[in-house]
Design an enzyme around this catalytic site. Structure first.
Site, PDB file in Angstrom:
ATOM      1  N   ASP A 215       0.852  -1.191   0.000  1.00  0.00           N
ATOM      2  CA  ASP A 215       0.000   0.000   0.000  1.00  0.00           C
ATOM      3  C   ASP A 215       0.890   1.243   0.000  1.00  0.00           C
ATOM      4  O   ASP A 215       2.105   1.154   0.187  1.00  0.00           O
ATOM      5  CB  ASP A 215      -0.924  -0.024   1.232  1.00  0.00           C
ATOM      6  CG  ASP A 215      -2.176   0.807   1.019  1.00  0.00           C
ATOM      7  OD1 ASP A 215      -2.300   1.467  -0.027  1.00  0.00           O
ATOM      8  OD2 ASP A 215      -3.051   0.792   1.910  1.00  0.00           O
ATOM      9  N   HIS A 354      -9.796  -2.244  -7.644  1.00  0.00           N
ATOM     10  CA  HIS A 354      -9.763  -1.170  -6.640  1.00  0.00           C
ATOM     11  C   HIS A 354      -8.973   0.056  -7.115  1.00  0.00           C
ATOM     12  O   HIS A 354      -9.462   1.182  -7.018  1.00  0.00           O
ATOM     13  CB  HIS A 354      -9.175  -1.721  -5.328  1.00  0.00           C
ATOM     14  CG  HIS A 354      -9.075  -0.712  -4.231  1.00  0.00           C
ATOM     15  ND1 HIS A 354     -10.149   0.035  -3.786  1.00  0.00           N
ATOM     16  CD2 HIS A 354      -8.005  -0.298  -3.471  1.00  0.00           C
ATOM     17  CE1 HIS A 354      -9.763   0.839  -2.808  1.00  0.00           C
ATOM     18  NE2 HIS A 354      -8.467   0.667  -2.592  1.00  0.00           N
TER      19      HIS A 354
HETATM   20 FE1  N7H Z   1      -7.333   1.723  -1.128  1.00  0.00          FE
HETATM   21  N1  N7H Z   1      -5.327  -2.531  -0.014  1.00  0.00           N
HETATM   22  O1  N7H Z   1      -4.318  -2.485   0.623  1.00  0.00           O
HETATM   23  O2  N7H Z   1      -5.920  -3.537  -0.370  1.00  0.00           O
HETATM   24  N2  N7H Z   1      -5.673   0.734  -1.761  1.00  0.00           N
HETATM   25  N3  N7H Z   1      -7.640   0.321   0.307  1.00  0.00           N
HETATM   26  N4  N7H Z   1      -8.872   2.816  -0.372  1.00  0.00           N
HETATM   27  N5  N7H Z   1      -6.912   3.209  -2.410  1.00  0.00           N
HETATM   28  C1  N7H Z   1      -4.829   1.128  -2.766  1.00  0.00           C
HETATM   29  O3  N7H Z   1      -1.692   2.632  -5.012  1.00  0.00           O
HETATM   30  C2  N7H Z   1      -6.963  -0.852   0.484  1.00  0.00           C
HETATM   31  C3  N7H Z   1      -9.705   2.458   0.632  1.00  0.00           C
HETATM   32  C4  N7H Z   1      -7.618   4.397  -2.543  1.00  0.00           C
HETATM   33  O4  N7H Z   1      -3.876   6.342  -7.263  1.00  0.00           O
HETATM   34  C5  N7H Z   1      -3.843   0.131  -2.986  1.00  0.00           C
HETATM   35  O5  N7H Z   1      -0.934   2.937  -3.004  1.00  0.00           O
HETATM   36  C6  N7H Z   1      -7.561  -1.580   1.585  1.00  0.00           C
HETATM   37  C7  N7H Z   1     -10.762   3.406   0.783  1.00  0.00           C
HETATM   38  C8  N7H Z   1      -6.976   5.258  -3.510  1.00  0.00           C
HETATM   39  O6  N7H Z   1      -3.860   4.394  -8.237  1.00  0.00           O
HETATM   40  C9  N7H Z   1      -4.078  -0.866  -2.104  1.00  0.00           C
HETATM   41  C10 N7H Z   1      -8.590  -0.818   2.040  1.00  0.00           C
HETATM   42  C11 N7H Z   1     -10.548   4.374  -0.171  1.00  0.00           C
HETATM   43  C12 N7H Z   1      -5.876   4.551  -3.961  1.00  0.00           C
HETATM   44  C13 N7H Z   1      -5.240  -0.499  -1.324  1.00  0.00           C
HETATM   45  C14 N7H Z   1      -8.637   0.364   1.240  1.00  0.00           C
HETATM   46  C15 N7H Z   1      -9.341   3.989  -0.880  1.00  0.00           C
HETATM   47  C16 N7H Z   1      -5.864   3.278  -3.268  1.00  0.00           C
HETATM   48  C17 N7H Z   1      -2.753   0.143  -4.047  1.00  0.00           C
HETATM   49  C18 N7H Z   1      -9.535  -1.071   3.163  1.00  0.00           C
HETATM   50  C19 N7H Z   1     -11.334   5.594  -0.466  1.00  0.00           C
HETATM   51  C20 N7H Z   1      -4.835   5.033  -4.966  1.00  0.00           C
HETATM   52  C21 N7H Z   1      -1.504   0.771  -3.554  1.00  0.00           C
HETATM   53  C22 N7H Z   1      -9.355  -1.953   4.093  1.00  0.00           C
HETATM   54  C23 N7H Z   1     -12.645   5.664  -0.369  1.00  0.00           C
HETATM   55  C24 N7H Z   1      -5.215   4.624  -6.371  1.00  0.00           C
HETATM   56  C25 N7H Z   1      -1.370   2.220  -3.891  1.00  0.00           C
HETATM   57  C26 N7H Z   1      -4.218   5.164  -7.372  1.00  0.00           C
HETATM   58  C27 N7H Z   1      -4.907   2.299  -3.463  1.00  0.00           C
HETATM   59  C28 N7H Z   1      -5.865  -1.255  -0.315  1.00  0.00           C
HETATM   60  C29 N7H Z   1      -9.556   1.350   1.430  1.00  0.00           C
HETATM   61  C30 N7H Z   1      -8.775   4.728  -1.885  1.00  0.00           C
HETATM   62  C31 N7H Z   1      -3.235  -2.137  -2.031  1.00  0.00           C
HETATM   63  C32 N7H Z   1      -7.179  -2.913   2.141  1.00  0.00           C
HETATM   64  C33 N7H Z   1     -11.893   3.338   1.821  1.00  0.00           C
HETATM   65  C34 N7H Z   1      -7.410   6.659  -3.904  1.00  0.00           C
END
Ligand code: N7H
Length: 503
Positions: A215, A354
């Site tokens: 992440d 996602h």
């Molecule tokens: Fe997410 N994960 O670890 O599985 N997220 N996220 N997220 N997320 C991203 O690009 C994760 C949540 C965003 O610019 C990555 O840094 C998990 C919420 C946004 O390409 C991973 C949860 C919201 C991005 C995860 C969770 C977001 C993003 C890829 C909850 C907003 C950037 C790594 C448990 C409402 C997208 C990275 C971009 C990326 C995970 C929640 C938003 C691995 C586990 C609630 C904007």
């Protein structure tokens, strides 16, 4: 709006730079004596870590590690999540930030309307529209299935102190200092509502969240911060207006906010437990067998997981490497974010993955206008979350069911909640037709999409037949509550919040 007067020293450090964190404590409090609190807050402000100081600390950590590695050019071992790696366990760094809910501002006698209806109503008021799990089928009678701390009407949360740093000892020690200031001269101005603590995962999993994915790779760069003084955004990183993050700056389109709100930001906090053994079981059961059996080939479960995320667990983007993982690329900040989606195709990466739902790079270009050339930019958020809970135990692996709560304390900063966090959750993750006008309905974001726990479906999971729908058995991320806060500037903390008239 000119941003020439902008100073990093006026902004709290978790917003723009991110506090360095291996451990983080969220201390949720209510104000029980507003007058005493305002006096004591004055003494707390010197402890608040500014963005300027947070930058300095990161530089110090880099220098420390370089020195330990025996050369001046040591590798920066931090992910953008800000975690301090085990290579530098001895440099003690602790940061403190503070933010207030609407009820908290009122408890301090602040009547100004910050012109964000979601902040004013509080997250409890947004839970139905966020499609959290709960009982009741109208907004009015809905009761979310949240932890008691976030549901208390009489004992509502007024604020949160965030303390982050290199170890439990140093972070907890600093929290004790904060509490001592807020109970100086025998008058405690606050009462604890809840204390939550998160930790970066251990060893080889550091920087990865509990499902196993890296992440903290993709964050927006801010104009006037990340493109000045010789700095420039990383390849693929969006450069957005400062006002996407900070109130009162270029790009903050809301008019008529109180002047003291300038350089503050709204903080969305969510407690998001993750059902990891259940997620892994789904990947095993629903992934299609593959005939090629090379040593370095990903498992069917890895492939399905990557299609749901849009990145491999290493962080390598599917759009660049759709069939095999590439950990070397994943570790290279010059390449791991440098991609755009092909708007009408989900061959390489599902529309609903996602990272595609949350940053539909190029998918929305058809909606670009002269005033908004990049339709994604106003919805960008600064993500500052941290995992919580233990590693999956052997017993949980065996039984394929969760026994111990674990997940993500999600934290995001934005100047406008209905454009930032709340918008992303409701309008993109939960909206099965988003991205719009695709040849096949994308379906839900399989990682965070919500439908009050009703059945969710995605397409694009099967790369041999991307139109095939995949029924997502359950939600593997389920909100247990949260709150919307306002993280004020240092000037506002010093001259408005700590010196207003008694309520
Ligand atoms: Fe997410 N994960 O670890 O599985 N997220 N996220 N997220 N997320 C991203 O690009 C994760 C949540 C965003 O610019 C990555 O840094 C998990 C919420 C946004 O390409 C991973 C949860 C919201 C991005 C995860 C969770 C977001 C993003 C890829 C909850 C907003 C950037 C790594 C448990 C409402 C997208 C990275 C971009 C990326 C995970 C929640 C938003 C691995 C586990 C609630 C904007």
């Amino acid at each position: 709006m000119a941003d020439g007067d902008f100073k990093l020293s006026n902004v709290q450090g978790d917003i723009i730079v991110g506090l360095s964190k291996k451990t983080e404590i969220f201390f949720f409090f209510r104000v029980v004596n507003g007058t005493a609190f305002r006096t004591q807050l004055k003494n707390l402000v010197p402890l608040i870590t500014t963005a300027d100081q947070a930058t300095g600390e990161r530089t110090a950590i880099r220098a420390f590690k370089a020195a330990r590695a025996g050369g001046a050019n040591g590798v920066d071992g931090q992910t953008t999540l800000g975690e301090i790696t085990e290579n530098a366990p001895l440099l003690s760094v602790v940061g403190v930030n503070i933010a207030f809910s609407q009820k908290g501002l009122i408890a301090l006698g602040i009547q100004d309307d910050l012109k964000d209806p979601l902040f004013t109503a509080g997250q409890r008021g947004d839970a139905f529209d966020l499609a959290d799990k709960g009982t009741g089928n109208t907004k009015e009678n809905f009761k979310p299935d949240w932890d008691a701390a976030f549901l208390q009407e009489q004992q509502a949360i007024h604020g949160v102190v965030l303390v982050a740093g290199d170890s439990f000892e140093s972070v907890n020690g600093k929290l004790e200092e904060v509490k001592a200031i807020l109970s100086a001269k025998g008058t405690s101005s606050i009462a604890e509502v809840a204390t939550l603590a998160g930790d970066v995962r251990p060893g080889e999993f550091k920087g990865h969240e509990h499902f196993g994915f890296l992440d903290g790779i993709s964050q927006p760069a801010l104009k006037g911060v990340d493109n000045v003084g010789g700095k420039k955004p990383l390849p693929g990183q969006s450069l957005v207006d400062l006002g996407v993050a900070l109130l009162g700056r270029s790009g903050d389109t809301v008019k008529g906010r109180a002047s003291w709100a300038k350089d503050g930001s709204f903080l969305a906090f969510r407690k998001l437990p993750q059902f990891v053994p259940e997620f892994d079981r789904f990947l095993e059961e629903k992934s299609k067998p593959i005939s090629d059996d090379f040593d370095d080939a990903p498992t069917p479960a890895d492939i399905l997981g990557a299609r749901m995320m849009g990145r491999w667990k290493s962080g390598a983007p599917l759009r660049i490497t759709p069939f095999v993982d590439n950990p070397v690329l994943a570790a290279d900040p010059q390449r791991n974010n440098k991609f755009k989606f092909n708007p009408k195709s989900q061959e390489m990466c599902p529309f609903s993955a996602h990272v595609r739902k949350m940053n539909p790079r190029k998918d929305l270009d058809q909606f670009a206008t002269a005033s908004i050339p990049d339709p994604v930019a106003p919805h960008m958020i600064l993500r500052r979350g941290i995992p919580f809970g233990p590693e999956v135990t052997t017993e949980e692996k065996l039984t394929k069911s969760t026994r111990y709560e674990r997940g993500l304390y999600f934290v995001s900063y934005q100047s406008n909640l209905s454009q930032g966090f709340s918008f992303l959750q409701k309008r993109w993750a939960n909206e099965k037709t988003f991205p719009p006008q695709e040849p096949v309905e994308p379906g839900f974001d399989p990682i965070i999409g919500q439908a009050h726990d009703e059945v969710r479906v995605m397409t694009g999971a099967n790369d041999d037949n991307t139109n095939e729908p995949l029924r997502l058995d359950r939600q593997w991320v389920q909100s247990k509550g949260g709150e919307y806060f306002f993280s004020p500037s240092i000037e506002a903390l010093n001259h408005v919040l700590s010196s207003v008239a008694a309520p």
